[in-house]
Design an enzyme around this catalytic site. Structure first.
Site, short mmCIF file in Angstrom:
data_model
loop_
_atom_site.label_atom_id
_atom_site.label_comp_id
_atom_site.label_asym_id
_atom_site.label_seq_id
_atom_site.Cartn_x
_atom_site.Cartn_y
_atom_site.Cartn_z
N THR A 142 -5.87 -4.38 -5.12
CA THR A 142 -6.17 -4.36 -6.26
C THR A 142 -7.26 -2.91 -6.13
OG1 THR A 142 -5.87 -5.61 -7.50
CG2 THR A 142 -6.93 -4.02 -8.34
N ASP B 179 -10.67 -0.32 14.30
CA ASP B 179 -12.03 -0.63 12.69
C ASP B 179 -12.87 0.40 12.73
OD1 ASP B 179 -9.67 -1.55 11.88
OD2 ASP B 179 -10.23 -3.28 12.22
N LEU C 99 -3.17 1.94 18.44
CA LEU C 99 -2.75 3.21 19.04
C LEU C 99 -3.73 3.81 20.60
CD1 LEU C 99 -3.03 4.83 15.39
CD2 LEU C 99 -0.74 4.41 16.81
N ASN D 218 -7.06 4.60 8.30
CA ASN D 218 -6.79 3.47 8.72
C ASN D 218 -7.38 2.79 6.71
OD1 ASN D 218 -5.26 0.82 9.45
ND2 ASN D 218 -7.46 0.37 9.97
N GLU E 295 -12.09 2.96 19.30
CA GLU E 295 -12.67 1.86 19.14
C GLU E 295 -11.90 0.97 17.36
OE1 GLU E 295 -17.25 -1.03 18.63
OE2 GLU E 295 -16.81 1.15 19.05
N ARG F 189 2.48 0.83 25.07
CA ARG F 189 1.61 0.92 24.19
C ARG F 189 2.55 2.78 23.92
NH1 ARG F 189 -3.36 -1.13 23.82
NH2 ARG F 189 -3.63 0.53 22.13
N HIS G 176 -8.99 -1.18 5.54
CA HIS G 176 -8.42 -2.46 6.25
C HIS G 176 -9.55 -3.29 5.20
CE1 HIS G 176 -10.16 -5.45 9.77
NE2 HIS G 176 -11.29 -5.27 8.45
N ASN H 132 0.64 -1.35 0.13
CA ASN H 132 0.23 0.19 -0.33
C ASN H 132 0.93 1.20 0.23
OD1 ASN H 132 -2.99 -0.43 0.27
ND2 ASN H 132 -2.52 -1.44 1.42
#
Ligand code: GRF
Length: 200
Positions: free
Chosen positions: A171, A144, A92, A106, A142, A64, A108, A16
């Protein structure tokens, strides 16, 4: 045209990242690539294109948040307007998300809110859905679950395996992630509650 500085976060092969580089978005400058795993292909891709790489090995930190504080310190000098998670395999914390409020996106590999988390392609096949795809969304605490910017649909055939389906999803990812970055950098995205409005 003034360019928006973006930081691309990666953990793996970086296909990506390659798509973002190859798309040559005029309004975006890939200022830095942040990677949490030494030796992965994504680092090579960035270096080949002369993009600075900040390697922050998550294994070197006790929490983290300490890991993220180090990332924030490392990218401080790049004047980053947008963080793009392109296969970054870390969840995160509110600390980092607060540092870049509404400025983290993001990609997904499913049609969210279906199949969040890991193994989304396998999950879609096992569930038997006839269509899956990919989603670019703003990042919230939360996983995704943030407001959706763009989605692309991929039909599932009876012949599909996890590998063939992943290839088809990739793709589409290579198309919609650069497009979402372009829209952000051109100031065309507006949040209205959970909805992302796109101006032309
Ligand atoms: C992509 O499939 C993306 O949807 C997921 O991680 C994968 C990254 O692949 N978040 P690559 O490193 O870009 O090749």
């Amino acid at each position: 045209m003034s360019k928006t500085n973006i930081a691309v976060f990666v953990s793996g092969s970086g296909t990506n990242l390659q798509a973002i580089i190859d798309s040559g978005i005029e309004s975006a400058n890939i200022a830095v690539v942040v990677c949490d795993i030494p030796g992965v292909m994504a680092i090579e891709r960035a270096r080949k294109h002369g993009i600075p790489v900040e390697l922050v090995n998550s294994g070197d930190f006790e929490s983290r948040e300490e890991f993220e504080r180090q990332i924030v310190a490392k990218i401080d000098g790049y004047d980053i307007d947008l963080v793009v998670l392109a296969g970054f395999m870390r969840i995160l914390t509110p600390y980092f998300i607060g540092c870049f409020s509404n400025r983290i996106i993001n990609i997904h590999p499913s049609l969210l809110p279906s199949f969040p988390g890991t193994n989304s392609v396998r999950q879609a096949l096992d569930y038997g859905v006839k269509k899956t795809g990919c989603t670019v969304h703003f990042v919230r605490e939360e996983v995704d679950a943030g407001p959706i910017i763009l989605q692309a649909v991929v039909p599932i055939t009876e012949e599909d395996t996890e590998e063939t389906l992943l290839e088809k999803i990739h793709t589409e990812e290579y198309r919609i992630l650069p497009e979402a970055i372009r829209l952000f950098c051109e100031g065309k995205l507006t949040l209205s509650g959970r909805r992302v409005l796109i101006s032309s």
